[in-house]
Design a protein around this motif. Structure first.
Motif, PDB file in Angstrom:
ATOM      1  N   TRP A  20       0.719  -1.211  -0.120  1.00 22.70           N
ATOM      2  CA  TRP A  20       0.059  -0.179   0.085  1.00 22.70           C
ATOM      3  C   TRP A  20       1.089   1.432  -0.175  1.00 22.70           C
ATOM      4  O   TRP A  20       0.560   2.051  -0.755  1.00 22.70           O
ATOM      5  CB  TRP A  20      -0.972  -0.014   1.203  1.00 22.70           C
ATOM      6  N   TYR A  21       1.862   1.196   0.775  1.00 19.97           N
ATOM      7  CA  TYR A  21       2.872   2.554   1.025  1.00 19.97           C
ATOM      8  C   TYR A  21       3.492   2.528  -0.615  1.00 19.97           C
ATOM      9  O   TYR A  21       3.560   3.763  -1.137  1.00 19.97           O
ATOM     10  CB  TYR A  21       3.624   2.442   2.009  1.00 19.97           C
ATOM     11  N   THR A  22       3.887   1.514  -1.252  1.00 18.31           N
ATOM     12  CA  THR A  22       4.458   1.335  -2.183  1.00 18.31           C
ATOM     13  C   THR A  22       3.796   1.937  -3.409  1.00 18.31           C
ATOM     14  O   THR A  22       4.071   2.782  -4.332  1.00 18.31           O
ATOM     15  CB  THR A  22       5.208   0.067  -2.649  1.00 18.31           C
ATOM     16  N   GLY A  23       2.570   1.519  -3.395  1.00 15.44           N
ATOM     17  CA  GLY A  23       1.565   1.753  -4.549  1.00 15.44           C
ATOM     18  C   GLY A  23       1.262   3.385  -4.285  1.00 15.44           C
ATOM     19  O   GLY A  23       1.176   4.009  -5.637  1.00 15.44           O
ATOM     20  N   PHE A  24       1.080   3.631  -3.004  1.00 17.98           N
ATOM     21  CA  PHE A  24       0.599   5.265  -2.959  1.00 17.98           C
ATOM     22  C   PHE A  24       1.663   6.278  -3.300  1.00 17.98           C
ATOM     23  O   PHE A  24       1.455   7.100  -4.190  1.00 17.98           O
ATOM     24  CB  PHE A  24       0.361   5.486  -1.435  1.00 17.98           C
ATOM     25  N   ALA A  25       3.113   5.960  -3.023  1.00 17.50           N
ATOM     26  CA  ALA A  25       4.118   6.602  -3.600  1.00 17.50           C
ATOM     27  C   ALA A  25       4.499   6.516  -5.067  1.00 17.50           C
ATOM     28  O   ALA A  25       4.547   7.652  -5.431  1.00 17.50           O
ATOM     29  CB  ALA A  25       5.435   5.997  -2.916  1.00 17.50           C
ATOM     30  N   VAL A  26       3.985   5.504  -5.663  1.00 18.96           N
ATOM     31  CA  VAL A  26       4.187   5.353  -7.089  1.00 18.96           C
ATOM     32  C   VAL A  26       3.106   6.392  -7.633  1.00 18.96           C
ATOM     33  O   VAL A  26       3.303   7.050  -8.704  1.00 18.96           O
ATOM     34  CB  VAL A  26       4.156   4.067  -7.278  1.00 18.96           C
ATOM     35  N   LEU A  27       1.892   6.102  -7.143  1.00 15.50           N
ATOM     36  CA  LEU A  27       0.756   6.867  -7.656  1.00 15.50           C
ATOM     37  C   LEU A  27       1.108   8.322  -7.377  1.00 15.50           C
ATOM     38  O   LEU A  27       0.678   9.046  -8.522  1.00 15.50           O
ATOM     39  CB  LEU A  27      -0.562   6.452  -7.003  1.00 15.50           C
ATOM     40  N   VAL A  28       1.512   8.803  -6.467  1.00 15.17           N
ATOM     41  CA  VAL A  28       1.938  10.236  -6.260  1.00 15.17           C
ATOM     42  C   VAL A  28       2.755  10.625  -7.274  1.00 15.17           C
ATOM     43  O   VAL A  28       2.612  11.831  -7.587  1.00 15.17           O
ATOM     44  CB  VAL A  28       2.080  10.558  -4.634  1.00 15.17           C
ATOM     45  N   PHE A  54      13.009   9.426  -6.936  1.00 19.93           N
ATOM     46  CA  PHE A  54      13.961   8.808  -5.727  1.00 19.93           C
ATOM     47  C   PHE A  54      12.972   8.407  -4.716  1.00 19.93           C
ATOM     48  O   PHE A  54      12.787   7.298  -3.992  1.00 19.93           O
ATOM     49  CB  PHE A  54      14.734   9.950  -5.668  1.00 19.93           C
ATOM     50  N   LEU A  55      11.836   9.403  -4.298  1.00 24.82           N
ATOM     51  CA  LEU A  55      11.037   8.987  -3.300  1.00 24.82           C
ATOM     52  C   LEU A  55      10.205   7.661  -3.651  1.00 24.82           C
ATOM     53  O   LEU A  55      10.167   6.724  -2.757  1.00 24.82           O
ATOM     54  CB  LEU A  55      10.051  10.104  -3.014  1.00 24.82           C
ATOM     55  N   ALA A  56       9.808   7.482  -4.710  1.00 23.73           N
ATOM     56  CA  ALA A  56       8.875   6.382  -5.073  1.00 23.73           C
ATOM     57  C   ALA A  56       9.764   5.134  -4.844  1.00 23.73           C
ATOM     58  O   ALA A  56       9.636   4.144  -4.368  1.00 23.73           O
ATOM     59  CB  ALA A  56       8.209   6.358  -6.522  1.00 23.73           C
ATOM     60  N   TYR A  57      11.154   5.212  -5.645  1.00 23.72           N
ATOM     61  CA  TYR A  57      12.134   3.958  -5.369  1.00 23.72           C
ATOM     62  C   TYR A  57      12.543   3.679  -4.405  1.00 23.72           C
ATOM     63  O   TYR A  57      12.589   2.543  -3.776  1.00 23.72           O
ATOM     64  CB  TYR A  57      13.282   4.312  -6.284  1.00 23.72           C
ATOM     65  N   ALA A  58      12.702   4.875  -3.290  1.00 24.51           N
ATOM     66  CA  ALA A  58      13.250   4.456  -1.879  1.00 24.51           C
ATOM     67  C   ALA A  58      12.101   3.650  -1.092  1.00 24.51           C
ATOM     68  O   ALA A  58      12.409   3.128  -0.309  1.00 24.51           O
ATOM     69  CB  ALA A  58      13.641   5.941  -1.370  1.00 24.51           C
ATOM     70  N   ILE A  59      10.926   4.405  -1.170  1.00 25.04           N
ATOM     71  CA  ILE A  59       9.771   3.566  -0.510  1.00 25.04           C
ATOM     72  C   ILE A  59       9.752   2.071  -0.927  1.00 25.04           C
ATOM     73  O   ILE A  59       9.414   1.328  -0.039  1.00 25.04           O
ATOM     74  CB  ILE A  59       8.600   4.397  -0.656  1.00 25.04           C
ATOM     75  N   VAL A  78      15.749 -10.662   3.333  1.00 30.47           N
ATOM     76  CA  VAL A  78      15.901  -9.460   2.424  1.00 30.47           C
ATOM     77  C   VAL A  78      15.697  -8.134   2.742  1.00 30.47           C
ATOM     78  O   VAL A  78      14.655  -7.701   3.127  1.00 30.47           O
ATOM     79  CB  VAL A  78      15.065  -9.721   1.146  1.00 30.47           C
ATOM     80  N   ASN A  79      17.030  -7.393   2.862  1.00 32.84           N
ATOM     81  CA  ASN A  79      16.797  -6.199   3.707  1.00 32.84           C
ATOM     82  C   ASN A  79      17.248  -5.236   2.498  1.00 32.84           C
ATOM     83  O   ASN A  79      17.860  -5.539   1.585  1.00 32.84           O
ATOM     84  CB  ASN A  79      17.873  -5.858   4.815  1.00 32.84           C
ATOM     85  N   PRO A  80      17.121  -3.782   2.908  1.00 35.84           N
ATOM     86  CA  PRO A  80      17.465  -2.679   1.722  1.00 35.84           C
ATOM     87  C   PRO A  80      19.033  -2.991   1.917  1.00 35.84           C
ATOM     88  O   PRO A  80      19.815  -3.017   2.848  1.00 35.84           O
ATOM     89  CB  PRO A  80      17.133  -1.521   2.479  1.00 35.84           C
ATOM     90  N   PHE A  81      19.621  -2.913   0.836  1.00 30.53           N
ATOM     91  CA  PHE A  81      21.231  -3.109   0.539  1.00 30.53           C
ATOM     92  C   PHE A  81      21.857  -4.327   0.749  1.00 30.53           C
ATOM     93  O   PHE A  81      22.993  -4.387   0.419  1.00 30.53           O
ATOM     94  CB  PHE A  81      21.797  -1.833   1.336  1.00 30.53           C
ATOM     95  N   CYS A  82      21.216  -5.291   1.243  1.00 28.12           N
ATOM     96  CA  CYS A  82      21.761  -6.565   1.750  1.00 28.12           C
ATOM     97  C   CYS A  82      20.917  -7.633   1.935  1.00 28.12           C
ATOM     98  O   CYS A  82      19.732  -7.374   2.433  1.00 28.12           O
ATOM     99  CB  CYS A  82      22.679  -6.307   2.873  1.00 28.12           C
ATOM    100  N   PHE A 193      19.989   3.307  -5.929  1.00 29.53           N
ATOM    101  CA  PHE A 193      19.575   4.365  -4.934  1.00 29.53           C
ATOM    102  C   PHE A 193      20.533   5.321  -4.773  1.00 29.53           C
ATOM    103  O   PHE A 193      19.989   6.465  -4.735  1.00 29.53           O
ATOM    104  CB  PHE A 193      19.825   3.546  -3.756  1.00 29.53           C
ATOM    105  N   ALA A 194      21.877   5.236  -4.986  1.00 32.01           N
ATOM    106  CA  ALA A 194      22.780   6.446  -4.797  1.00 32.01           C
ATOM    107  C   ALA A 194      22.611   7.495  -6.010  1.00 32.01           C
ATOM    108  O   ALA A 194      22.606   8.553  -6.046  1.00 32.01           O
ATOM    109  CB  ALA A 194      24.211   5.637  -4.700  1.00 32.01           C
ATOM    110  N   VAL A 195      22.424   6.815  -7.119  1.00 34.34           N
ATOM    111  CA  VAL A 195      22.413   7.788  -8.472  1.00 34.34           C
ATOM    112  C   VAL A 195      21.002   8.326  -8.402  1.00 34.34           C
ATOM    113  O   VAL A 195      21.237   9.800  -8.561  1.00 34.34           O
ATOM    114  CB  VAL A 195      22.469   6.772  -9.687  1.00 34.34           C
ATOM    115  N   LEU A 196      19.893   7.823  -8.073  1.00 39.13           N
ATOM    116  CA  LEU A 196      18.745   8.473  -7.946  1.00 39.13           C
ATOM    117  C   LEU A 196      18.845   9.678  -6.799  1.00 39.13           C
ATOM    118  O   LEU A 196      18.226  10.862  -7.020  1.00 39.13           O
ATOM    119  CB  LEU A 196      17.599   7.605  -7.612  1.00 39.13           C
ATOM    120  N   LEU A 197      19.420   9.211  -6.033  1.00 44.97           N
ATOM    121  CA  LEU A 197      19.720  10.391  -4.691  1.00 44.97           C
ATOM    122  C   LEU A 197      20.480  11.539  -5.219  1.00 44.97           C
ATOM    123  O   LEU A 197      19.830  12.657  -5.076  1.00 44.97           O
ATOM    124  CB  LEU A 197      20.298   9.687  -3.307  1.00 44.97           C
ATOM    125  N   VAL A 198      21.511  11.344  -5.904  1.00 42.30           N
ATOM    126  CA  VAL A 198      22.276  12.509  -6.281  1.00 42.30           C
ATOM    127  C   VAL A 198      21.373  13.408  -7.638  1.00 42.30           C
ATOM    128  O   VAL A 198      21.544  14.377  -7.363  1.00 42.30           O
ATOM    129  CB  VAL A 198      23.659  11.786  -7.247  1.00 42.30           C
TER     130      VAL A 198
END
Length: 206
Positions: A20-28, A54-59, A78-82, A193-198
Motif C-alpha cells: 500500500w505504501y509503495t503503490g501510494f508513493a508510485v501513484l503520487v 527517488f522518493l517512489a524508488y526509496a519507499i 532480504v533487507n535494503p542494500f543486503c 539508490f545512490a544515483v537517484l539520490l544524487v
C-alpha cells in the motif's frame, strides 16, 4: 520432513502495509510528474522530477522489497542494500524485540521488513494465542513478549521459525550440519539508490 509449522515451503513473509505504501508513493509520483509535464513541459520533468522518482524508488526499496523467506534448510532475510541467509544449525535464538531477528553465535540478523507488534496486537490477543507455542517462545516463569504474540507479524513469523527449528532439533536433523551464515550486498539496488539520490539533489538545486 513434514512439519506442523512450516507448510508448503518456501514461505514468504512481508508487512501487509508495504504494498500500500509503495503503490501510494508510485501513484503520487506519477501524478505529480504528469502534472509537471503538462504545466511546465518535459524539460521540467527531466530537471525537477528526479526527487519524486527517488522518493517512489526509496519507499519501494526499503518497504516494498524487504521480506523474509522461510525454507526447509535456510532462512533468507532480504533487507535494503543486503540479503542474509542463515541455516537452522546456525541459530541460537529468534528475537522479536524490535524486528524479527535471527541470532547466531557470531551476529544478529535483523529483518527490516518484519517489524515487532505493539499494543494493538496485545489487545487483540486471545487466551488461545498464548498456549501451545514452541518452548523457546517462553521466558522465565512462562513469560513472553508482546511482540511474540502470533497475531502480530513478527510473532507469527517467529512461531513458524521456532516451531520448525524445534522440530528439527527434536528429530536430530541438525546433527553434523555446519552453521552457515552468508551476506550478499545488493550492488545494483544500492547503486541505483545512490544515483537517484544524487539526481534528486541536483534537481532540487537547479
Amino acid at each position: 520432513m513434514k512439519s506442523q509449522y512450516l507448510q508448503n515451503p518456501p514461505v514468504v513473509f512481508r508487512a501487509k502495509s508495504a504494498p500500500w505504501y509503495t503503490g501510494f508513493a508510485v501513484l503520487v509520483a506519477v501524478s505529480v510528474l504528469v502534472a509537471l509535464a503538462f504545466s511546465s513541459g518535459l524539460s521540467a520533468v527531466v530537471t525537477r522530477g528526479w526527487s519524486l522518482i527517488f522518493l517512489a524508488y526509496a519507499i519501494w526499496y526499503t518497504l516494498g522489497r524487504s521480506h523474509l523467506v522461510v525454507g526447509e534448510e535456510n532462512i533468507t532475510v532480504v533487507n535494503p542494500f543486503c540479503t542474509h541467509t542463515v541455516n537452522y544449525a546456525a541459530l541460537i535464538d529468534v528475537s522479536t524485540r524490535y524486528n524479527l531477528t535471527l541470532v547466531t553465535a557470531q551476529k544478529r540478523y535483523q529483518a527490516f521488513g518484519i517489524p515487532a507488534g505493539g499494543m494493538v496486537a496485545s489487545r487483540r490477543a486471545r487466551p488461545a494465542d498464548l498456549e501451545r507455542l514452541p518452548s523457546i517462545t517462553y521466558g522465565e516463569g512462562g513469560a513472553m513478549r508482546t511482540s511474540d504474540l502470533p497475531n502480530s507479524l513478527a510473532g507469527s513469523v517467529a512461531l513458524v521459525i521456532r516451531g520448525y527449528w524445534q522440530e528439527l532439533v527434536e528429530a536430530n536433523a541438525l546433527a553434523g550440519i555446519p552453521a552457515v551464515c552468508r551476506s550478499k550486498a545488493d550492488l545494483l539496488g544500492s547503486v541505483l539508490f545512490a544515483v537517484l539520490l544524487v539526481l534528486a539533489i541536483i534537481g532540487l538545486m537547479i
